[in-house]
Design a protein around this motif. Structure first.
Motif, mmCIF file in Angstrom:
data_model
loop_
_atom_site.group_PDB
_atom_site.id
_atom_site.type_symbol
_atom_site.label_atom_id
_atom_site.label_comp_id
_atom_site.label_asym_id
_atom_site.label_seq_id
_atom_site.Cartn_x
_atom_site.Cartn_y
_atom_site.Cartn_z
ATOM 1 N N LEU A 19 0.803 -1.218 0.000
ATOM 2 C CA LEU A 19 0.000 0.000 0.000
ATOM 3 C C LEU A 19 0.836 1.267 0.000
ATOM 4 O O LEU A 19 1.921 1.310 0.570
ATOM 5 N N GLY A 20 0.288 2.310 -0.607
ATOM 6 C CA GLY A 20 0.878 3.641 -0.552
ATOM 7 C C GLY A 20 0.405 4.355 0.699
ATOM 8 O O GLY A 20 -0.359 3.800 1.496
ATOM 9 N N PRO A 21 0.815 5.621 0.879
ATOM 10 C CA PRO A 21 0.500 6.337 2.131
ATOM 11 C C PRO A 21 -0.989 6.555 2.391
ATOM 12 O O PRO A 21 -1.442 6.412 3.521
ATOM 13 N N ILE A 22 -1.773 6.867 1.373
ATOM 14 C CA ILE A 22 -3.207 7.111 1.593
ATOM 15 C C ILE A 22 -3.915 5.805 1.918
ATOM 16 O O ILE A 22 -4.705 5.729 2.862
ATOM 17 N N ALA A 23 -3.613 4.761 1.168
ATOM 18 C CA ALA A 23 -4.226 3.458 1.426
ATOM 19 C C ALA A 23 -3.765 2.907 2.775
ATOM 20 O O ALA A 23 -4.533 2.259 3.485
ATOM 21 N N MET A 24 -2.530 3.185 3.146
ATOM 22 C CA MET A 24 -2.023 2.706 4.437
ATOM 23 C C MET A 24 -2.761 3.372 5.592
ATOM 24 O O MET A 24 -3.055 2.732 6.599
ATOM 25 N N ARG A 25 -3.079 4.645 5.437
ATOM 26 C CA ARG A 25 -3.853 5.340 6.461
ATOM 27 C C ARG A 25 -5.218 4.678 6.614
ATOM 28 O O ARG A 25 -5.709 4.467 7.720
ATOM 29 N N TRP A 26 -5.841 4.341 5.472
ATOM 30 C CA TRP A 26 -7.127 3.631 5.502
ATOM 31 C C TRP A 26 -6.961 2.288 6.210
ATOM 32 O O TRP A 26 -7.755 1.929 7.075
ATOM 33 N N PHE A 27 -5.924 1.547 5.859
ATOM 34 C CA PHE A 27 -5.686 0.225 6.425
ATOM 35 C C PHE A 27 -5.479 0.312 7.942
ATOM 36 O O PHE A 27 -6.020 -0.503 8.697
ATOM 37 N N ARG A 43 -12.300 -6.951 -0.809
ATOM 38 C CA ARG A 43 -13.581 -6.306 -1.120
ATOM 39 C C ARG A 43 -13.632 -4.902 -0.489
ATOM 40 O O ARG A 43 -14.036 -3.936 -1.141
ATOM 41 N N ALA A 44 -13.207 -4.785 0.770
ATOM 42 C CA ALA A 44 -13.195 -3.482 1.439
ATOM 43 C C ALA A 44 -12.229 -2.524 0.743
ATOM 44 O O ALA A 44 -12.533 -1.347 0.550
ATOM 45 N N PHE A 45 -11.080 -3.048 0.360
ATOM 46 C CA PHE A 45 -10.093 -2.220 -0.343
ATOM 47 C C PHE A 45 -10.664 -1.743 -1.681
ATOM 48 O O PHE A 45 -10.566 -0.562 -2.016
ATOM 49 N N GLY A 46 -11.276 -2.640 -2.415
ATOM 50 C CA GLY A 46 -11.859 -2.276 -3.708
ATOM 51 C C GLY A 46 -12.957 -1.241 -3.573
ATOM 52 O O GLY A 46 -13.039 -0.298 -4.365
ATOM 53 N N ALA A 47 -13.787 -1.390 -2.549
ATOM 54 C CA ALA A 47 -14.870 -0.431 -2.331
ATOM 55 C C ALA A 47 -14.323 0.961 -2.035
ATOM 56 O O ALA A 47 -14.903 1.963 -2.440
ATOM 57 N N ARG A 48 -13.203 1.018 -1.363
ATOM 58 C CA ARG A 48 -12.643 2.310 -0.972
ATOM 59 C C ARG A 48 -11.790 2.941 -2.076
ATOM 60 O O ARG A 48 -11.835 4.142 -2.281
ATOM 61 N N PHE A 49 -11.027 2.129 -2.796
ATOM 62 C CA PHE A 49 -10.046 2.696 -3.718
ATOM 63 C C PHE A 49 -10.247 2.360 -5.189
ATOM 64 O O PHE A 49 -10.173 3.243 -6.023
ATOM 65 N N VAL A 50 -10.466 1.134 -5.528
ATOM 66 C CA VAL A 50 -10.522 0.755 -6.936
ATOM 67 C C VAL A 50 -11.740 1.358 -7.624
ATOM 68 O O VAL A 50 -11.629 1.967 -8.678
ATOM 69 N N THR A 51 -12.907 1.220 -7.019
ATOM 70 C CA THR A 51 -14.115 1.716 -7.669
ATOM 71 C C THR A 51 -14.194 3.241 -7.643
ATOM 72 O O THR A 51 -14.745 3.836 -8.552
ATOM 73 N N CYS A 52 -13.630 3.848 -6.641
ATOM 74 C CA CYS A 52 -13.695 5.307 -6.534
ATOM 75 C C CYS A 52 -12.547 5.986 -7.265
ATOM 76 O O CYS A 52 -12.683 7.117 -7.701
ATOM 77 N N SER A 53 -11.430 5.329 -7.368
ATOM 78 C CA SER A 53 -10.225 5.902 -7.969
ATOM 79 C C SER A 53 -9.986 7.323 -7.452
ATOM 80 O O SER A 53 -9.903 8.282 -8.200
ATOM 81 N N ARG A 54 -9.924 7.444 -6.160
ATOM 82 C CA ARG A 54 -9.761 8.754 -5.535
ATOM 83 C C ARG A 54 -8.387 9.342 -5.810
ATOM 84 O O ARG A 54 -7.383 8.663 -5.723
ATOM 85 N N VAL A 55 -8.384 10.607 -6.114
ATOM 86 C CA VAL A 55 -7.150 11.336 -6.343
ATOM 87 C C VAL A 55 -6.836 12.073 -5.044
ATOM 88 O O VAL A 55 -7.733 12.652 -4.433
ATOM 89 N N PRO A 56 -5.565 12.051 -4.601
ATOM 90 C CA PRO A 56 -5.241 12.765 -3.370
ATOM 91 C C PRO A 56 -5.644 14.234 -3.459
ATOM 92 O O PRO A 56 -5.508 14.871 -4.501
ATOM 93 N N LYS A 57 -6.160 14.749 -2.367
ATOM 94 C CA LYS A 57 -6.580 16.148 -2.294
ATOM 95 C C LYS A 57 -5.379 17.018 -1.925
ATOM 96 O O LYS A 57 -4.488 16.589 -1.211
ATOM 97 N N PRO A 58 -5.380 18.275 -2.368
ATOM 98 C CA PRO A 58 -4.297 19.187 -1.979
ATOM 99 C C PRO A 58 -4.477 19.651 -0.532
ATOM 100 O O PRO A 58 -5.593 19.662 -0.008
#
Length: 151
Positions: A19-27, A43-58
């Motif tokens: 995981l990267g830093p944003i996903a690690m915070r979620w984890f 499944r939880a990871f996919g619901a949070r990141f894959v389907t949303c494809s969230r871009v880090p906020k400034p």
């Protein structure tokens, strides 16, 4: 991960290293015992990141947040925390200071945080929880002593 693909328990243990830093915070915030299998984890990871494809906020996204009139502290904190988790980089010190900036200056919490700023995000969360408990006790008539100054 491919090396451990046959051993689901081992895959759960190895998963965080991918995981990267944003996903690690979620984890790190997954409640202990809430996921019981690798399938649930993916499944939880996919619901949070894959389907949303969230871009880090400034970082300046936090600077524009303010508690609206009539908004509850819980709602403001929840929105603030969600936005903070989406920011890429280590800006905990800025996040702590900007949380207070968004509060009404006449509020007990603002006064308390101004007099004794928390040292990290967990201390800020603890301080907010304590403030909510005191307010709940006061509104239910349980507590006579005030920890925070009156409005």
């Amino acid at each position: 991960m491919a090396i451990h693909s046959k051993n689901k328990a081992q895959m759960c243990k190895v998963f965080p290293s991918s995981l990267g830093p944003i996903a690690m915070r979620w984890f790190d915030e997954i409640e202990e015992g809430s996921i019981s299998s690798y399938k649930e984890l993916t499944r939880a990871f996919g619901a949070r990141f894959v389907t949303c494809s969230r871009v880090p906020k400034p970082l300046d996204s936090l600077l524009s947040m303010a508690m609206r009139e009539g908004e509850t502290l819980k709602n403001y904190f929840d929105k603030y925390w969600e936005l903070y988790k989406e920011i890429f980089g280590d800006f905990e010190d800025v996040a702590i200071r900007t949380f207070n900036v968004g509060l009404p200056t006449q509020s007990d919490l603002w006064k308390s945080l101004t007099m004794k700023p928390p040292r990290n995000m967990h201390k800020l969360m603890d301080h907010i929880e304590e403030h909510k408990r005191v307010k709940d006790d006061q509104s239910q008539g349980k507590g006579k002593a005030k920890i925070f100054s009156p409005n």
